[in-house]
Scaffold this motif. Sequence first.
Motif, PDB file in Angstrom:
ATOM      1  N   GLU A   1     -40.584 -20.481 -26.628  1.00 19.66           N
ATOM      2  CA  GLU A   1     -40.410 -19.064 -26.353  1.00 19.66           C
ATOM      3  C   GLU A   1     -41.735 -18.313 -26.534  1.00 19.66           C
ATOM      4  O   GLU A   1     -42.120 -17.491 -25.708  1.00 19.66           O
ATOM      5  CB  GLU A   1     -39.334 -18.530 -27.309  1.00 19.66           C
ATOM      6  N   ASP A   2     -42.420 -18.646 -27.633  1.00 20.13           N
ATOM      7  CA  ASP A   2     -43.691 -17.978 -27.913  1.00 20.13           C
ATOM      8  C   ASP A   2     -44.735 -18.267 -26.843  1.00 20.13           C
ATOM      9  O   ASP A   2     -45.625 -17.456 -26.578  1.00 20.13           O
ATOM     10  CB  ASP A   2     -44.237 -18.415 -29.279  1.00 20.13           C
ATOM     11  N   LEU A   3     -44.612 -19.434 -26.246  1.00 20.53           N
ATOM     12  CA  LEU A   3     -45.598 -19.807 -25.230  1.00 20.53           C
ATOM     13  C   LEU A   3     -45.489 -18.912 -23.994  1.00 20.53           C
ATOM     14  O   LEU A   3     -46.356 -18.930 -23.139  1.00 20.53           O
ATOM     15  CB  LEU A   3     -45.394 -21.264 -24.800  1.00 20.53           C
ATOM     16  N   LYS A   4     -44.423 -18.148 -23.908  1.00 19.96           N
ATOM     17  CA  LYS A   4     -44.265 -17.294 -22.742  1.00 19.96           C
ATOM     18  C   LYS A   4     -45.143 -16.051 -22.835  1.00 19.96           C
ATOM     19  O   LYS A   4     -45.135 -15.202 -21.942  1.00 19.96           O
ATOM     20  CB  LYS A   4     -42.794 -16.914 -22.549  1.00 19.96           C
ATOM     21  N   SER A   5     -45.861 -15.938 -23.934  1.00 18.11           N
ATOM     22  CA  SER A   5     -46.797 -14.818 -24.044  1.00 18.11           C
ATOM     23  C   SER A   5     -48.047 -15.285 -24.771  1.00 18.11           C
ATOM     24  O   SER A   5     -47.963 -15.968 -25.797  1.00 18.11           O
ATOM     25  CB  SER A   5     -46.125 -13.672 -24.793  1.00 18.11           C
ATOM     26  N   ILE A   6     -49.186 -14.955 -24.221  1.00 16.53           N
ATOM     27  CA  ILE A   6     -50.447 -15.379 -24.836  1.00 16.53           C
ATOM     28  C   ILE A   6     -50.570 -14.793 -26.229  1.00 16.53           C
ATOM     29  O   ILE A   6     -51.019 -15.447 -27.173  1.00 16.53           O
ATOM     30  CB  ILE A   6     -51.632 -14.951 -23.942  1.00 16.53           C
ATOM     31  N   ASP A   7     -50.129 -13.561 -26.359  1.00 17.62           N
ATOM     32  CA  ASP A   7     -50.252 -12.901 -27.655  1.00 17.62           C
ATOM     33  C   ASP A   7     -49.468 -13.605 -28.750  1.00 17.62           C
ATOM     34  O   ASP A   7     -49.885 -13.661 -29.888  1.00 17.62           O
ATOM     35  CB  ASP A   7     -49.763 -11.450 -27.562  1.00 17.62           C
ATOM     36  N   LYS A   8     -48.314 -14.130 -28.364  1.00 15.66           N
ATOM     37  CA  LYS A   8     -47.486 -14.756 -29.380  1.00 15.66           C
ATOM     38  C   LYS A   8     -47.878 -16.213 -29.635  1.00 15.66           C
ATOM     39  O   LYS A   8     -47.477 -16.796 -30.642  1.00 15.66           O
ATOM     40  CB  LYS A   8     -46.020 -14.722 -28.941  1.00 15.66           C
ATOM     41  N   THR A   9     -48.610 -16.800 -28.708  1.00 18.31           N
ATOM     42  CA  THR A   9     -48.983 -18.198 -28.885  1.00 18.31           C
ATOM     43  C   THR A   9     -49.865 -18.340 -30.128  1.00 18.31           C
ATOM     44  O   THR A   9     -50.832 -17.606 -30.277  1.00 18.31           O
ATOM     45  CB  THR A   9     -49.740 -18.697 -27.646  1.00 18.31           C
TER      46      THR A   9
END
Lengths: 497, 285, 338, 275, 344
Positions: free
Chosen positions: A377-385
């Motif tokens: 799920e986090d990988l769907k946003s650079i910021d959260k990666t």
Amino acid sequence: ADPSGPGADGDTTLTFGVDGTVPNIDPVLADNSTVDQSVVPMYESLVDYDPDGTLAGRLASSWKVADDATSVTFTLRSGALFHDGSPVTAEDVKFTLDRAKALGLGVAQYLTEYVSSEVTGDNELTVRLAHPSTLFVGGLAKVYILNSKLVQKNAGSDQGQAWLASHEAGSGPYTLKTFKPNQQIIYVKDADYTGTKNPDAPDTIVYRLIPEDAPQKEEMLAGNIDVSDGLEAGPDLDAVLADGSKKAVELAKPQGIYIFFNTQRAPFNDPKVREGIRLAYDYQAHVKTILSGHGEVATGVVPAVMACRPDVQPFAQDLTKAKELLSGLAKSGTELHLAYQPIFSEMSDAATALQSSLRDLGVKVKLVTTDYPTYIEDLKSIDKTPDMTVVWDNPPTPDVGSLLSTRYTTKYVEKGTNFGQYSNPAVDALVDKAIGTADDTERCDLYKQAQQKLVDDSASMPIADEVTTVITPKNVTGVELYPAHVGYMPQTYRMSN
Amino acid sequence: MTTVAIAATASRPRRKRLPVLDVIAFGAVVVLLAMAVAGPWLAPHDPYQVRLDRALLSPSGDHLLGTDGLGRDVFSRILVGARSSIFAALLAVSGAALIGIVVAMVATIGPRWLDDVVMRLCDITLSLPVMVMALGVAVALGPSLHSAIVAMIVAWWPGFARLARAEMRTVLTAPYVEAATVLGASRARVMTRHVLPNSLDGVYVQATLEIGGATLIMAGLSFVGAGAQPPSAEWGAMVENGSRYLSSAWWISTFPGLMITLTALAFALAGDALRNRSHPDSTLG
Amino acid sequence: MRLDLATAAPEAAPDAAPRPLLEIRGLTVSYPGPTGPVEIVSDLDLTVGRAERVAIVGESGSGKSVTARSLLRLDRRATVTGSLLLDGTDLLALGEKEMRSYRGRRIALMLQDPMTTLNPVLTVGSQVMEALRVHGVGKAEARRRAIAVLDRLGIPDAARRMRAYPHEFSGGMRQRVCLAMAIVAEPDLLIADEPTTALDVRVQEQVLTLIDSLVDELGMGVILITHDLGLVAGFAERVAVMYAGRRVETGAVDELYRSPRHPYTAGLLGSVARVDRDDPLRPIPGSPVMPTARPVGCAFHVRCAHAEADCGVERPEIRLVGHSDVACHHPLALREGA
Amino acid sequence: MTDQPILAASGLTKTFGSRRDPHRAVDGVSLAVHAGEILGVVGESGSGKSTTLRCVVGLEKPDAGRVTYDGLDLAGASRDVRRRFRRDVQMVFQDPYASLNPRMSVERIVGEGLDIHRLAATKQARRDRVVEVLEVVGLDATILDRHPRSFSGGQRQRIAIARALAVGPRVLVCDEPVSALDVSVQAQVVNLLLDMRERLGMAVVFVAHDLALVRHLCDQLVVMQHGVVVESNRCADVFATPAHDYTRSLLAAIPIPDPALDRARRRRAAGEVPA
Amino acid sequence: MTPKDLALFVVRRLLLLATTLLGIVTIVFLMIKAIPGDEAQAAAGLTASPEQVEAVRRRLGLDDSVLQQYVGYLGRLLHGDLGNSIFTFRPVASDLSGLIPYTIELVVLAMLINVSVGVPAGMLAAARHRSRVDDSVRLLAIFCGALPTFWLAMIGQAVIGRQLGLTPISGVATIGLDVPRRTGFLTLDSLLAGNVVAFNDALAHLVLPAAVLSIPFMSFVIRVVRSSMITALEADHVTAARAKGASERTVLVRHGLRNAIAPVSTLLGLQIGWMMGGAVLVETVFNRPGFGSYLTQAVAHKDTFAVLGMVLVVGVIVTFVGLVVDLVQLVADPRVRLLEARRA
Ligand SMILES: Nc1ncnc2c1ncn2[C@@H]1O[C@H](COP(=O)(O)OP(=O)(O)OP(=O)(O)O)[C@@H](O)[C@H]1O
Ligand SMILES: Nc1ncnc2c1ncn2[C@@H]1O[C@H](COP(=O)(O)OP(=O)(O)OP(=O)(O)O)[C@@H](O)[C@H]1O
Ligand SMILES: [Mg+2]
Ligand SMILES: [Mg+2]
């Protein structure tokens, strides 16, 4: 109890210790390797990879990729029957593919290019793809064909999900006897199996699902399990092998442990920093200690068992160079986050070890926990990666292209599969070109070039390729690795007296 | 009217000798607390230094309690882990006790409906086992020692609130409190001078008793992965980490396991001793 | 008023033996203390005849209840020495099992507080019956006799009230139940330990009257324990006064009230307000001394207005002064006129 | 003694229990006490004596009725009057073991009222006053730093009285102050109360079980039964000519510490009511 | 207490229960709201397509106001809908209904062991108050309470299970011993099927985990039984009973234990809930299916609805146990009856 020997009526039973949880045996979830090994005795897919890496037909007797690679036509093996006696037809294949696509779950990830199927006869159908793809057919290795009439009969409004969670509708060599979620699965050999028969396969297969290390080991030591891959080298393994009734078989897996960087964000947008981290880790010790010798130091971005790999030296630690490359990072005092999944001890060990090495170099690392769904799920946003993540990775299919494209191309940035959010036009071009290339050697060459670029750019940090040690009774042979399936393939085991 | 001389014979309770067991218990608590404070300075090795080349060494002169799967010194980790293990328990219990006391006070002074609401809330919270609650919190906040502490505070304050409230209610009707009221003492004065000091004995004792339990629960949470996370040397996490090596390198999980038992035992005995002194044999436990 | 109690008293021997019912000689009771045994009751002598009412009077902590309990050997932790002859049998020489068969059947004890003496979770009836059941009386028989006794003691509708729980009874009724429990097995001796302290004057009066009538009807001996000298004047025939675990004076009731010989007895009498006279109260200064902290010599000398030097040195022995036994170096003179 | 009572209550009513099962503990009780006078309240257990007193001193809020202090109705009184009331009316409780805060020293216990009403300017002044009242009740300065647990019941009750006296009250309300004490000590406390009335001209409200004691101590007497005042008169008159049956039965049950008289009394009583 | 009073009591307790349940549900609901992340995504499963997520969002009414959502959530709960597990891909309610019997079996047996060892031990200590026996029992109790459950489980498994071979090591039944599942309780089902072998097998698999689970709880039982018995035995009515000539046994049971029922049953009631928490560890180590191992997995996979569903179910169970305890006390202790009658 000696269930491995012939039973009273001459039947053979093999009990497996399975390390993981299986709450549900719907084959659509077979992207999970534990589920995969639980459904594989009961089902067949259209095609599968043999241990030597070649793609071979299973339910499909042949297939043909269209010249533009946007459609594939399959011809089914004639005479194939489901366990209820009904024939396997092209309709069943279409049903299976459509269902997976509609559910958007599990193996649907191998069907991203799938558009529709056109049934052109009882044994023939043509599958349309969204884009030209040489990867599609390989991805079908884990798409198990369902008995559409049986499923539809039992389906509610849920595409049969509830029913398939605890029943089977397959055509494989075994039928399901009992399934107790997360506890045990018992299979019995189907006398009417229509595929290639293995007469020496055990008559009954028992899976005992024991996710925790401790009881798994205790049961093994107590002799309640015949086959296990859960023991590490050391006194435990020696004890099990001591009485001479068991042997250990080492299988290299198409699975490796990696650290992925968030390459879109400072500091890891700088390849030098990535290289610095790569040089800081003690790969040899990882294999020797953390893996207890069950593995090899990684020699590239894809596992060594795969085809089309360039020649790359094993990765090695170089603290002097690492220190130099990381001096800026150390001075900045930035604290990096390193994510790992705490339920897997190898990951937490690797994370801890890397943290310790980097601490010696003055780089602060904070360990943060994650779990696979969250990570994706986090990988769907650079910021959260996360800045760095330690993770096991196995290629979606044994075709190297499947791994290269989903993990390293721009198309998959922020899509949940490009673990490093890695984007490099040169790599994109090479991989895209390769996927559209029908010629094997040419394609292979393109893949090698792409991999070399990834290594040079320190796109990720492969640590080790894994090896499983499978312990089996002495009289069991045929323990081999089927590259599309990292777990057990019990139907291929042969027992002799 | 004659002035009555107050003879020294007036029943002044004789100072009792401390039982040996109590001395041992209090001693152990002191040692454990000292460990928690000074652990990092006492550790002979860096407890976080991974030395993969020295993994799984059995106890020896250099590594008194051996090394773990990553070559870290178990003895040093136990020393350093005392801080997170014991302080976490202390923090959880004192946090819960503090909140419980404050809530009890509010419920006691406040209007009847507030008291009802607070007690209902206590009932509700008490109907959820700590472990379950803690796992819930771990999902909400992400697994870590902090979440475990928060979870335990969330789960345990009602126990303390009920205890403190019950005591406060009793004390509130004590004649000396009424005497103060008749003297014209304000509500605040009555609460702070009379009610509070006289209603906390039970809470202190309970808190001491609970610290042992808290250590166990913390360790349990770490064991199922909802507590302290690597590379923390929290004892429960160490036991979990070592459980894989139970038959080959028993020392990794045995010693932290022993420490957990020891801590729980020491605090339980100390709490028991405290209780016996404050009111022998009269309360739960 | 007809009595239906005769069935279980085969040995009520009316042949007026010269031997008293109970003869206590040198009773000494000690308890383990933090620094060794502590003597709570020392060297107590007392006799109780059949149908005799004897009162033991003393302030709080003087060892009255300890004496009462030790007569039944109820406290396992207590060390009891001396001799306790009930009808010639030394109770202290009995085995525990034999002793148990004496309790309730031969000697009964009735305690101070009716609320705590009754088990709140058991019905009143079952508790009265228990006193018979433990001695092997059958259920139906026990029930019949329990009802008879409750009826006799003035519990209205006794058969139905057997099923009630103690809290459903008023204080006075509870006290009657306690009395019923004690006498249902028709003991030879009833020890009543402050049976009326917690009660109102009117109820107190009723209970004493009941005991009184039972003595007359059953011929049992009674030891009434109280801290209030005022209470027993019209009840007891003989009174023993205790101070700090020792008997300080024993005498026939008229004698003792009219002319107390021990300053302590006199002090107690002076402390009691009289409804029939306007004498000022003359309290004893200071507060009672616990047996655990007895001063040397006469235990009372620290509070005694008549104390002289020897009182703080040597313990006075019991001796006969006039018609009373008194333990005092300087007993008071016989009062005139009274 | 003036005509105006210092403290008076009229028509006090107090109900406990639930709405479905109300229990009227005090029902229209009136009483009054004048300066220098001792008012006794008797009645059997549960007759509402304590509840009445608690309503009078404001520990319990009566459902109906009013309390007047120096002729002023407290319900509508100014803050000032209420403060003065708090200072001038003090209470002594039955249980000497529970009526002293176990965590306070004698000095703090006795001095608390001085702090609350700011009656002592300095610490020394406070201490002096504390010692002064301790001496009034027959204790001395050596006990200032001791805690209640080291005192006997009688000593505690003296300390409790000293606490009440410290603020210089005009009325002392005592709820069975001697019932829990030994006979010998009871007499000490009763004499102390008498002495204080003499010396300080204080009014005292005295609740007791023991009728003989009440007769000895009180000027006025109120007899309560089931929450109602059944008789209220001068003490001597009540004993001499009881007006109510209940009072008579109470009087008949009072034991007399004289064997011959008591036997006679008991015979008389037995003839009347075996209940 | 008349039957009418009793009925009133039960009704009042049920009302109270309803408010408690509502409270639990509210807490659970607020937790769902508080947990970061998209609920619709969680409910639909992480691999669901955006369209599917939106469909779920609409179906669950997550585009409504929070209040409407709350009402909707209550409505779904009433239909037994606890949401779907993202891990098992099945409705949480059906997952739980299959697993809870295993946990209940474990907890019930643990409770039996707990009571049958703890109560006599506590009584013994109380009967021999201040003797060496008392001290040893007390010390043993405290020691039992200081053992980490998971640790005990691991040791038990290795020593009793493997080395001594006295009990099975893990799991709930020997492979191949199957009985038709009717109630979900393995022991009960095997009895219903008349299969003694299967019953013994199920029991054998239960014994060690139940014993391990019960040990820390025993510690409390011993201590509470001991101290409430001591209190009870100090009461005057015990002296009175002895004075009647009652034997020590009668005194201990009739006057001691009987009067200690209230505190002890309160504790036992609470312990049922705590044991459900303790089962988390025991089931994990013994690889027993059940509520505890489901919970740990759910936590590991951040399976929100599964975790919350479980919190809810435990809350409900514990609350009902509380009701039962209240009723037991009502029957056993007239004082409670009095209190209740007063409150009515
Ligand atoms: N079981 C015991 N162990 C040790 N000391 C005891 C025990 N029972 C009583 N005592 C002590 O013995 C003394 C006398 O107690 P006892 O109960 O006989 O007094 P009492 O005369 O009955 O007083 P009261 O009027 O208060 O009932 C007290 O000092 C008490 O502390
Ligand atoms: N706070 C309360 N709640 C409920 N009932 C009460 C309360 N206080 C007193 N009562 C009841 O009111 C009645 C009168 O009680 P009160 O204490 O005034 O009697 P009393 O005459 O002082 O008795 P005693 O002599 O026993 O002290 C009793 O029946 C009592 O149970
Ligand atoms: Mg006594
Ligand atoms: Mg009162």
